[in-house]
Write a protein that holds these residues in place. Structure first.
Motif, short mmCIF file in Angstrom:
data_model
loop_
_atom_site.label_atom_id
_atom_site.label_comp_id
_atom_site.label_asym_id
_atom_site.label_seq_id
_atom_site.Cartn_x
_atom_site.Cartn_y
_atom_site.Cartn_z
N THR A 161 33.58 31.21 43.35
CA THR A 161 33.80 32.62 43.66
C THR A 161 34.93 32.76 44.67
N SER A 162 35.82 33.69 44.43
CA SER A 162 36.98 33.88 45.31
C SER A 162 36.55 34.32 46.70
N LEU A 163 37.31 33.94 47.71
CA LEU A 163 36.99 34.28 49.09
C LEU A 163 37.25 35.76 49.33
N TRP A 164 36.71 36.28 50.44
CA TRP A 164 36.81 37.72 50.73
C TRP A 164 38.26 38.18 50.80
N ASN A 165 39.12 37.36 51.45
CA ASN A 165 40.50 37.80 51.66
C ASN A 165 41.34 37.69 50.39
N VAL A 166 40.87 36.96 49.40
CA VAL A 166 41.50 36.95 48.07
C VAL A 166 40.98 38.14 47.27
N SER A 167 39.69 38.38 47.37
CA SER A 167 39.04 39.41 46.55
C SER A 167 39.54 40.81 46.86
N ILE A 168 39.94 41.08 48.10
CA ILE A 168 40.39 42.43 48.43
C ILE A 168 41.67 42.80 47.70
N ASN A 169 42.34 41.78 47.13
CA ASN A 169 43.56 42.05 46.35
C ASN A 169 43.35 41.89 44.85
N PHE A 170 42.09 41.82 44.43
CA PHE A 170 41.80 41.77 43.00
C PHE A 170 42.38 43.01 42.31
N PRO A 171 42.68 42.90 41.03
CA PRO A 171 43.21 44.07 40.31
C PRO A 171 42.30 45.30 40.40
N GLY A 172 40.99 45.10 40.20
CA GLY A 172 40.07 46.24 40.27
C GLY A 172 40.00 46.85 41.65
N SER A 173 40.12 46.01 42.67
CA SER A 173 40.12 46.50 44.05
C SER A 173 41.29 47.43 44.30
N ILE A 174 42.46 47.05 43.81
CA ILE A 174 43.65 47.89 43.96
C ILE A 174 43.55 49.12 43.06
N GLN A 175 43.02 48.94 41.88
CA GLN A 175 42.95 50.06 40.92
C GLN A 175 41.97 51.15 41.36
N MET A 176 40.98 50.80 42.18
CA MET A 176 40.11 51.85 42.72
C MET A 176 40.87 52.72 43.72
N GLY A 177 41.84 52.12 44.39
CA GLY A 177 42.74 52.93 45.21
C GLY A 177 43.56 53.88 44.36
N TYR A 178 44.01 53.40 43.19
CA TYR A 178 44.71 54.28 42.26
C TYR A 178 43.80 55.43 41.81
N LEU A 179 42.52 55.11 41.56
CA LEU A 179 41.56 56.14 41.16
C LEU A 179 41.51 57.24 42.21
N ALA A 180 41.40 56.85 43.48
CA ALA A 180 41.32 57.86 44.54
C ALA A 180 42.59 58.68 44.63
N GLN A 181 43.74 58.01 44.53
CA GLN A 181 45.01 58.74 44.58
C GLN A 181 45.12 59.72 43.41
N PHE A 182 44.65 59.28 42.24
CA PHE A 182 44.69 60.13 41.05
C PHE A 182 43.81 61.36 41.21
N ILE A 183 42.56 61.15 41.57
CA ILE A 183 41.61 62.27 41.59
C ILE A 183 41.95 63.26 42.69
N ARG A 184 42.54 62.79 43.79
CA ARG A 184 42.88 63.69 44.89
C ARG A 184 44.06 64.61 44.58
N LYS A 185 44.75 64.36 43.48
CA LYS A 185 45.84 65.24 43.07
C LYS A 185 45.32 66.55 42.48
N PHE A 186 44.02 66.60 42.19
CA PHE A 186 43.41 67.78 41.58
C PHE A 186 42.42 68.40 42.57
N GLU A 187 41.98 69.60 42.25
CA GLU A 187 40.87 70.19 42.99
C GLU A 187 39.58 69.57 42.44
N TRP A 188 39.39 68.30 42.78
CA TRP A 188 38.35 67.49 42.15
C TRP A 188 36.95 68.02 42.43
#
Length: 554
Positions: free
Chosen positions: A419-446
């Protein structure tokens, strides 16, 4: 109870006669210290209540619980919400304790110059009658949490800074963490436990000073802390370490009230129980605990974190202390789990319950059992987000929550070597893509987006479970969002009288592109342009203004 009288020691400025205390800052933790005039054999047991009532410049009052911080020291932590002169007065169940009972004082609260949202807009609340969260001034708050259950218990100061900096950079807004020993971590990095015993516990303030630092740091970065108070899971190995499992009701309440008093001056969203069963046999226990702990003498709203695929919505619908209906879809991409997220009780019952945010507090952990990839994370998160009125979602990775370092094993859980270590895991694709999710949804009156599955003429997920298309829209139909988990052609019933512009959002790359639709007047037929999962965006096309004819010169 054994009690011995000692010399009374007052904090300078702790009474009106001794002058004013240091200044406070609006919407930031303010701490008062008091010194007991007696020594107790077990302070948290022998002093049943020690309260402080604050009176604001406008005359509003707020009573909070103080807490014991070792030896003769007691503290009260409070978040002032008005600028100007505040006063306070203490009340202790031991009325003879002159250091804790009847103390009075005042302090000045100044404006907060910090421009981070929690300090500019105030603590997070759930406005009555709504399905979403806001800051105190009404500014909407989108909950994107990262799960760092062991983060406060195990991380070094440098590690915690690195982690929080990265979460802020990636648009997260909250951090979920555990505040006592539990089945996933039997002691802190200092070798300490939060308490000892069960029938009559002893609290260890030295343990909690480490948690103080970590929660303060979460707020320092502008994030909200979401502390689990009592880890609860009633089955499986290590349950004997979790206070929500083995403490009797009165001791569970005592410990929980201590933790709430200790962190009510912080920006927090409480998670009362972690990973537990709160219905059936356990229903009355958890209602009793919730009502006793959250009796109004706290700051912060409250959620429950049930075990996997457990639903508490109807059973807890009338509990006034519960602000967020949390659930956990667990860690699987199987048909049963996908159908529970997309067609389960959350999606069916939200409109029949008193309005509250509904949030999946534990969807798929990335890399768990080496079967969950970033696509599985995106699927579970977008499906969950759109299954109910939009409020928030949580990310987790199998190396982050245990704060896994090189050579370590995950306590009382599947060992999962590799299993990847914590400091590797924070840069996983899904970890970054959840940030994209937040940026996306905040562009609307969510906060105005509600499920609208009725717009979809045919649901692909009824034939192939993991091709479920989720749709939300605003009540005025001017904005429609749809999550397509694979490349699909969909037919969407067109609300009368509205024409739409079509766009696409790629949740993998964080990129937008223009789209098109076939419009027969009542149905829009739209095909996704890429092989990956995509977000369809339909926004009202405003009519182009007519150009005024130029005046002719004669």
């Amino acid at each position: 109870m054994r009690k011995f009288t000692i010399a009374i020691v007052f904090l300078a400025g702790c009474t009106l006669l001794q002058g004013q205390l240091p200044d406070a800052v609006k919407w930031k933790k303010y701490e008062l210290k008091f010194f007991s005039s007696a020594v107790y054999e077990n302070s948290v047991q022998d002093v049943r209540t020690m309260e402080v009532t604050f009176t604001s410049p406008a005359g509003r009052t707020k009573t909070i619980n103080a807490f014991w911080d070792g030896n003769e020291v007691w503290k009260a932590r409070f978040m002032p919400y008005e600028t100007g002169l505040w006063t306070f007065e203490t009340k202790c169940s031991d009325t003879k304790n002159q250091g804790l009972n009847g103390q009075k004082g005042s302090f000045l609260c100044k404006p907060n110059p910090d421009q981070k949202d929690i300090y500019k807009h105030g603590p997070v609340i759930n406005p009555p009658g709504t399905f979403y969260l806001t800051y105190s001034d009404g500014t909407p708050f989108f909950y994107l949490a990262c799960t760092a259950w062991n983060g406060a218990l195990k991380s070094t100061d440098d590690e915690w800074d690195q982690y929080l900096q990265q979460r802020v950079k990636n648009s997260y807004s909250a951090i979920q963490l555990v505040t006592t020993q539990w089945r996933g971590c039997d002691k802190s990095s200092e070798g300490l436990t939060a308490f000892e015993g069960s029938g009559r516990i002893r609290v260890n303030p030295d343990f909690f000073r480490l948690i103080d630092k970590k929660i303060d740091k979460v707020n320092e970065y502008g994030l909200v802390a979401a502390p689990v108070i009592l880890w609860t899971l009633q089955t499986g190995s290590g349950r004997e370490l979790s206070p929500g499992y083995y403490l009797p009701d009165d001791q569970a309440i005592l410990l929980a009230k201590y933790i709430v008093a200790r962190y009510s001056g912080n920006h927090v969203i409480w998670i009362l129980g972690g990973d537990g069963i709160y219905t059936g046999t356990y229903e009355q226990r958890w209602k009793t605990i919730g009502r006793a702990v959250f009796d109004g003498k706290h700051q912060g709203i409250v959620a429950q974190h049930p075990c996997g695929r457990s639903w508490i919505g109807e059973v807890y619908k009338d509990e006034p202390w519960l602000n967020i209906i949390g659930y956990q879809s667990s860690h699987s991409n199987s048909e049963g789990t996908v159908n529970w997220i997309t067609k389960g009780p959350m999606s069916q019952m939200w409109a029949h319950l008193p309005p509250r945010p509904l949030i999946n507090l534990e969807p798929n952990y990335e890399e768990i059992n080496f079967t969950i990839k970033d696509k599985d994370v995106r699927n579970a998160c977008y499906w969950s987000l759109f299954a109910t009125p939009v409020a928030g979602i949580t990310y987790g990775a199998n190396g982050i929550w245990p704060w896994l370092r090189k050579g370590e094993k995950i306590l009382n859980h599947s060992d999962a070597p590799g299993t990847s270590l914590w400091n590797v895991s924070i840069n996983f694709p899904g970890s970054i893509q959840m940030g994209y999710l937040a940026q996306f949804i905040r562009k609307f009156e969510w906060w105005k987006l509600y499920p609208a599955q009725e717009l979809l003429l045919k649901q692909p997920g009824n034939e192939i479970f993991n091709q479920f298309v989720s749709i939300v829209k605003t009540t005025d139909n001017k904005t429609i969002l749809a999550y397509l988990p694979v490349k699909l052609t969909v037919k969407i019933q067109k609300p009368l009288g509205i024409s739409y512009n079509v766009r696409w959002f790629n949740p993998v790359t964080n990129e937008y592109s223009e789209g098109s639709a076939t419009d027969d007047g009542s149905v829009l037929t739209i095909s996704s342009p890429f092989d990956s999962d995509m977000l369809l965006i339909l926004e009202e096309a405003l009519p182009k203004p007519k150009l005024k004819p130029k005046n002719k010169t004669i």
